[in-house]
Design an enzyme around this catalytic site. Structure first.
Site, mmCIF file in Angstrom:
data_model
loop_
_atom_site.group_PDB
_atom_site.id
_atom_site.type_symbol
_atom_site.label_atom_id
_atom_site.label_comp_id
_atom_site.label_asym_id
_atom_site.label_seq_id
_atom_site.Cartn_x
_atom_site.Cartn_y
_atom_site.Cartn_z
ATOM 1 N N SER A 1 12.633 -30.716 36.397
ATOM 2 C CA SER A 1 11.465 -29.834 36.365
ATOM 3 C C SER A 1 11.203 -29.266 37.761
ATOM 4 O O SER A 1 11.316 -29.971 38.761
ATOM 5 C CB SER A 1 10.233 -30.601 35.892
ATOM 6 N N ASP B 1 5.320 -33.007 29.237
ATOM 7 C CA ASP B 1 6.578 -32.828 29.963
ATOM 8 C C ASP B 1 7.784 -33.224 29.129
ATOM 9 O O ASP B 1 8.924 -33.075 29.577
ATOM 10 C CB ASP B 1 6.551 -33.650 31.266
ATOM 11 N N GLN C 1 6.381 -24.156 31.875
ATOM 12 C CA GLN C 1 7.209 -24.913 32.798
ATOM 13 C C GLN C 1 8.508 -24.169 33.075
ATOM 14 O O GLN C 1 9.050 -23.505 32.188
ATOM 15 C CB GLN C 1 7.557 -26.293 32.221
#
Length: 299
Positions: A240, A216, A290
């Site tokens: 996110s 991440d 993502q």
């Protein structure tokens, strides 16, 4: 009176704290509680929530089945002042695959939904289309931590300076170092080596949880590279929205891995990023995708 100097944790302490953070407390009925990040930024780091949710799902699956994919949606910002509760639903236990759903909550409000799939290892057809880019080895690159230390030393006292100066359990070494204050515009591609700063236990689920945690870190920052804006100067508001990982093969997260990230699109206040993670000998061991909210802050 002289100011008491804070002790700097050893690499072994940093990694032990990370392993402890990802080690959940069982509460019965497929419910688990994740520890909070001590000394955090106020918000739960997305990689922490993903890795802990994956750990909760993994606790309910036979040991001979390895994580091969996960898909997560971030619903609300979490607080790192509170623990996180994880409730697991056992959707499938087939002959080769198991599937689990996890809801992560704080104070009764869900902050993350995750679905994970697990597979009993089997022999099968094999190919690898992706080729690891030719980049300098990590030994020739300056640790990102050293760059952060220099940048943080020039910042005024405050949470952002503390974040920049904080010791971290994962050593990132960027092939294209970031300038946090004046990033400039560049193409949305990046390469970074990473590994934990000390050895991890010989337990593949821990290595996969650590990779999930680390995955991440790079994607949203890659997505804003073409725009020349800085998170640290308050020019960007980002969060996110969802995150997916496919684990292709076994690896060790305490050995160097190359994270190759790119952002082929951004628009409509969203940025999309994808990544490939290679071992040093060129094996593709994970793929990541993502999408995040990205908004320029008006001056």
């Amino acid at each position: 009176m002289a100011t008491e100097k804070k002790s700097v944790p050893t690499p072994e302490q940093l990694v032990a704290d990370l392993v402890l953070l990802l080690n959940l407390e069982p509460r019965g009925a497929d419910t688990f509680v994740g520890r909070r990040q001590v000394g955090g930024t106020g918000r739960v780091f997305g990689g922490q929530a993903i890795a802990q949710a994956l750990g909760a799902a993994r606790r309910t699956v036979p040991e001979d089945r390895h994580t091969h994919s996960l898909h997560a949606y971030f619903l609300r910002g979490g607080s790192d002042a509170l623990p996180i509760e994880f409730r697991v639903k056992r959707d499938l236990d087939g002959r080769s695959f198991s599937n689990r759903r996890v809801v992560a909550s704080q104070e009764g409000a869900p902050i993350l939904n995750l679905v994970a799939s697990f597979q009993k290892p089997q022999e099968g057809l094999t190919h690898q289309f992706a080729v690891m880019p030719q980049v300098p080895p990590p030994e020739e690159l300056e640790p990102d931590a050293a760059i952060r230390q220099r940048a943080g030393a020039e910042m005024p006292e405050g949470p952002l300076r503390d974040l920049m100066l904080r010791a971290r359990p994962i050593d990132f070494r960027s092939v294209e170092p970031r300038n946090w204050q004046s990033p400039g515009k560049r193409e949305p591609r990046a390469h970074a080596w990473f590994r934990t700063v000390a050895p991890l236990p010989d337990d593949q689920p821990i290595h996969r949880a650590v990779l999930a945690y680390a995955s991440d870190f790079q994607l949203l920052s890659t997505a804003i590279q073409p725009h020349g804006l800085s998170f640290h100067k308050g020019e960007i508001k980002a969060a996110s929205l969802d995150h997916a990982i496919w684990f292709h093969d076994a690896f060790r997260a305490d050995e160097w891995l190359l994270y190759v990230t790119e952002s082929p699109w951004s628009g409509l206040a969203r940025g999309f990023g994808r990544g490939q993670i290679f071992t040093r000998d060129g094996r593709l061991v994970a793929s990541v995708a993502q999408e995040g909210m990205i908004r320029a802050v008006e001056g």
